[in-house]
Design a protein around this motif. Structure first.
Motif: not given
Length: 417
Positions: A221, A223-224, A228, A390, A401-402, A405-406, A408-409, A412
């Motif tokens: 991910k 987010t790993d 980050v 990102s 982190e935000e 996460s966006e 990664q979404a 996904d």
């Protein structure tokens, strides 16, 4: 009887001469001996002058073939090229970026299979692997680029600076430049900057060379920690003022101008920009460096390389033989040398001699341990956009982190598809 035989013989000779003339025209059987026009589609408008001279030589040697060259802006090429190629009316020979664009075009069956072509032996076999799909050579990368930031040698010498070996050293170098009124890094955050700079920033943070492939497969991910951390370090550079003001709103030409005018000591682009910089500022002395994002001695790689400008033959071309003949011509060592030295681009053809200072600067990196550009291991264009987006997000104020996460979404969502 004698006269009849002579007449028949004369007619046969005349017919043979006509067929021979048709065969020597360079046209295919469907053209009836007329001049064949092939289209050459690519994004490097800055190479047009050099390529026009090469095309003129090709046409002199192949008088039955005319090459019509068309260029699109590089930032539009990924989306606009596919539409032009689909019906075969444009891009008999065409260029592709490695990674997402090559993947999409190969899935669409856009490339004719070049496997087994004699001219492939003129290339460095390792460097043309990005043009291979399912064991078939669908395209040949023509250019070898080092996607490492460029630095101003004279400015570095003026302040006693050398390319650092670790992250703390890179931050200290940037601070010295800033304290002396020099922009440390000119960064084109509005367009190419994120896609270029991410490569050297992530090369020693990522746990494996195939990490982005694992992300796209749902096995890792964004987010790993590795991504980050990369976003955190890019944000740190921005927050400390090591990019120019409003880096997020700065386009490529404006960032380049800061470096060319010697207002910035580094330019976050790559070796492909060396020749254009020198053309606009002949007194500029340039070299390449890559930020090392880890502690001294922990780096796995010194920099990043890409074999790009993948040249292929359109599977829907109405003149495939003539298209292959042009690609064969471009693959010759003498022509590849002419292209390289006229454009300032290193090439993947073997035994090419480089004569310009800029090409020799890039060639110095051929013996260093470099990683194939991580961004081009992302095969889905939407995922590639999410990753580079990102970076833009943290420049715009989001936390690492935000932003991760966006991104990664978005990945996904593509996994679900």
């Amino acid at each position: 009887m004698f006269n009849v035989r002579n007449a028949l013989l004369a007619g046969t000779i005349a017919l043979g001469a006509m067929l021979s003339a048709c065969g020597s025209s360079g046209g295919d059987s469907s053209s009836g001996g007329k001049e064949v026009k092939i289209s050459f589609l690519h994004w490097r408008g800055e190479d047009v002058e050099a390529l026009n001279k090469i095309i003129e030589k090709f046409q002199q040697q192949n008088p039955g073939i005319k090459v019509d060259m068309q260029t699109l802006p590089s930032d539009q090429y990924q989306t606009a090229a596919a539409a032009k190629l689909t019906d075969g009316s444009a891009g008999d020979v065409f260029a592709s970026f490695p990674g997402a664009q090559f993947e999409a075009l190969s899935k669409a069956g856009q490339f004719a299979d070049l496997t087994g072509a004699d001219f492939l032996g003129r290339f460095n076999a390792d460097l043309i692997q990005p043009g291979v799909k399912d064991g078939k050579q669908l395209a040949v990368p023509y250019q070898l680029v080092y996607n490492d930031p460029i630095y101003n040698v004279k400015l570095f010498d003026k302040y006693g600076l050398t390319p650092p070996k670790d992250w703390e050293g890179f931050l200290a170098l940037c601070e010295t430049l800033k304290q002396n009124g020099v922009i440390p890094i000119a960064f084109a955050g509005a367009d190419i900057g994120p896609g270029q700079f991410m490569n050297t920033m992530v090369m020693n943070n990522e746990p494996s060379e195939d990490i982005f492939e694992k992300v796209e497969a749902g096995e890792a991910k964004l987010t790993d920690e590795w991504w980050v951390k990369t976003l955190s370090q890019i944000k740190e550079l921005n927050d400390k003022g090591y990019f120019q003001p409003d880096a997020l709103g700065t386009k490529d030409a404006a960032a380049g101008a800061l470096f060319i005018q010697e207002k910035a000591a580094m330019l976050a682009s790559g070796s492909y920009q060396l020749a254009q910089n020198a053309k606009q500022n002949p007194g500029l002395e340039q070299k390449l460096l890559a930020p090392i994002t880890v502690a001294a001695g922990e780096a796995k790689y010194e920099g990043v390389h890409t074999s790009t400008f993948l040249l292929g033959v359109n599977s829907r071309s109405k003149h495939p033989d003539e298209a292959r003949k042009f690609l064969d011509f471009l693959s010759g060592k003498e022509i590849a040398s002419e292209y390289a030295n006229a454009t300032g681009q290193n090439v993947t053809v073997k035994d090419v001699e480089y004569s310009t200072p800029e090409l020799k600067v890039a060639t110095e990196w051929s013996t260093r341990k470099t990683l194939f550009q991580p961004r081009f291991t992302i095969k889905n264009a939407d995922n590639q956009k999410a990753v580079t987006g990102s970076i833009q997000a943290v420049l715009g104020g989001s936390s690492p982190e935000e932003a991760a996460s966006e991104a990664q979404a978005a990945v996904d969502q593509n996994l679900v598809k």
